[in-house]
Write an enzyme that holds these catalytic residues in place. Sequence first.
Site, mmCIF file in Angstrom:
data_model
loop_
_atom_site.group_PDB
_atom_site.id
_atom_site.type_symbol
_atom_site.label_atom_id
_atom_site.label_comp_id
_atom_site.label_asym_id
_atom_site.label_seq_id
_atom_site.Cartn_x
_atom_site.Cartn_y
_atom_site.Cartn_z
ATOM 1 N N ASN A 278 0.856 -1.184 0.000
ATOM 2 C CA ASN A 278 0.000 0.000 0.000
ATOM 3 C C ASN A 278 0.895 1.237 0.000
ATOM 4 O O ASN A 278 1.855 1.311 0.775
ATOM 5 C CB ASN A 278 -0.909 0.002 1.234
ATOM 6 C CG ASN A 278 -1.904 -1.136 1.213
ATOM 7 O OD1 ASN A 278 -2.407 -1.510 0.158
ATOM 8 N ND2 ASN A 278 -2.179 -1.720 2.370
ATOM 9 N N HIS B 133 6.628 -1.236 3.567
ATOM 10 C CA HIS B 133 6.383 -2.616 3.966
ATOM 11 C C HIS B 133 5.606 -3.340 2.879
ATOM 12 O O HIS B 133 4.835 -2.729 2.145
ATOM 13 C CB HIS B 133 5.616 -2.689 5.287
ATOM 14 C CG HIS B 133 4.347 -1.892 5.311
ATOM 15 N ND1 HIS B 133 4.336 -0.520 5.505
ATOM 16 C CD2 HIS B 133 3.042 -2.256 5.168
ATOM 17 C CE1 HIS B 133 3.086 -0.082 5.480
ATOM 18 N NE2 HIS B 133 2.283 -1.115 5.269
ATOM 19 N N HIS C 190 2.934 -6.486 2.588
ATOM 20 C CA HIS C 190 2.061 -7.462 3.255
ATOM 21 C C HIS C 190 2.148 -8.773 2.485
ATOM 22 O O HIS C 190 1.999 -8.780 1.256
ATOM 23 C CB HIS C 190 0.594 -7.023 3.191
ATOM 24 C CG HIS C 190 0.264 -5.761 3.905
ATOM 25 N ND1 HIS C 190 -0.424 -5.729 5.095
ATOM 26 C CD2 HIS C 190 0.496 -4.458 3.584
ATOM 27 C CE1 HIS C 190 -0.607 -4.474 5.478
ATOM 28 N NE2 HIS C 190 -0.064 -3.673 4.576
HETATM 29 P P1 AMP Z 1 -0.745 -0.263 5.741
HETATM 30 O O1 AMP Z 1 -2.179 0.147 5.751
HETATM 31 O O2 AMP Z 1 -0.326 -0.934 4.460
HETATM 32 O O3 AMP Z 1 0.171 0.864 6.150
HETATM 33 O O4 AMP Z 1 -0.623 -1.416 6.817
HETATM 34 C C1 AMP Z 1 -0.180 -1.239 8.114
HETATM 35 C C2 AMP Z 1 -0.378 -2.552 8.825
HETATM 36 O O5 AMP Z 1 0.374 -2.524 10.028
HETATM 37 C C3 AMP Z 1 -1.815 -2.874 9.198
HETATM 38 O O6 AMP Z 1 -2.217 -4.094 8.573
HETATM 39 C C4 AMP Z 1 -1.765 -3.006 10.729
HETATM 40 O O7 AMP Z 1 -2.598 -4.023 11.222
HETATM 41 C C5 AMP Z 1 -0.305 -3.307 10.964
HETATM 42 N N1 AMP Z 1 0.198 -2.933 12.286
HETATM 43 C C6 AMP Z 1 0.019 -1.752 12.927
HETATM 44 N N2 AMP Z 1 0.653 -1.776 14.112
HETATM 45 C C7 AMP Z 1 1.247 -2.993 14.204
HETATM 46 C C8 AMP Z 1 2.069 -3.620 15.205
HETATM 47 N N3 AMP Z 1 2.392 -3.006 16.345
HETATM 48 N N4 AMP Z 1 2.504 -4.876 14.964
HETATM 49 C C9 AMP Z 1 2.184 -5.522 13.819
HETATM 50 N N5 AMP Z 1 1.415 -4.969 12.841
HETATM 51 C C10 AMP Z 1 0.958 -3.730 13.037
#
Ligand code: AMP
Length: 123
Positions: free
Chosen positions: A93, A106, A108
Site C-alpha cells: 500500500n 512494507h 504485506h
Molecule cells: P498499511 O495500511 O499498508 O500501512 O498497513 C499497516 C499494517 O500494520 C496494518 O495491517 C496493521 O494491522 C499493521 N500494524 C500496525 N501496528 C502494528 C504492530 N504493532 N505490529 C504488527 N502490525 C501492526
Amino acid sequence: MPGSYDNSNIFARILREEIPCSKVYEDAHVLAFRDIRPLAPAHILVIPRGAYTDVVDFSARASAAEIEAFWRAVAKVAKEEGLSEGGFRAIANTGLNGGQEVPHFHVHLLGGRALGPMLTRAA
Ligand code: AMP
C-alpha cells in the site's frame, strides 16, 4: 512522502525494539513479523531496516544490497510460511490513495486461504 520519513512511526519503533513484534525472519537489512490485525490465516509484514517511507522511496534511495536482501526475504518468508505452493498475495500500500497507514515501506504477505478478487468494483 519521500524525503519526509517520520522516525516515530510504529515500524520504526519496532525496529528500535521499543515495542515488541511477533518476529518471523530477520537479517542485516530486513525484518518480518506478523500483522497485529491479520486479514488472512497468514498475514506477515516484511520491512527494510532502513528509513524509507514507501516503495518509491525505497526503490530510489536503497542500496542494491538492501533491495536484493528485501526481495529475497519476501520470497524466503513466503516459502517458509508455506505460502508459495498454494499461492499468496504481496501488497505494498502506497500513499493516500493506496491506503498506507504506516509510513515505513512494507510488503504485506497474505495467504493460507483463497483470497478472492484483488479489489471490488466500487467507484
Ligand atoms: P498499511 O495500511 O499498508 O500501512 O498497513 C499497516 C499494517 O500494520 C496494518 O495491517 C496493521 O494491522 C499493521 N500494524 C500496525 N501496528 C502494528 C504492530 N504493532 N505490529 C504488527 N502490525 C501492526
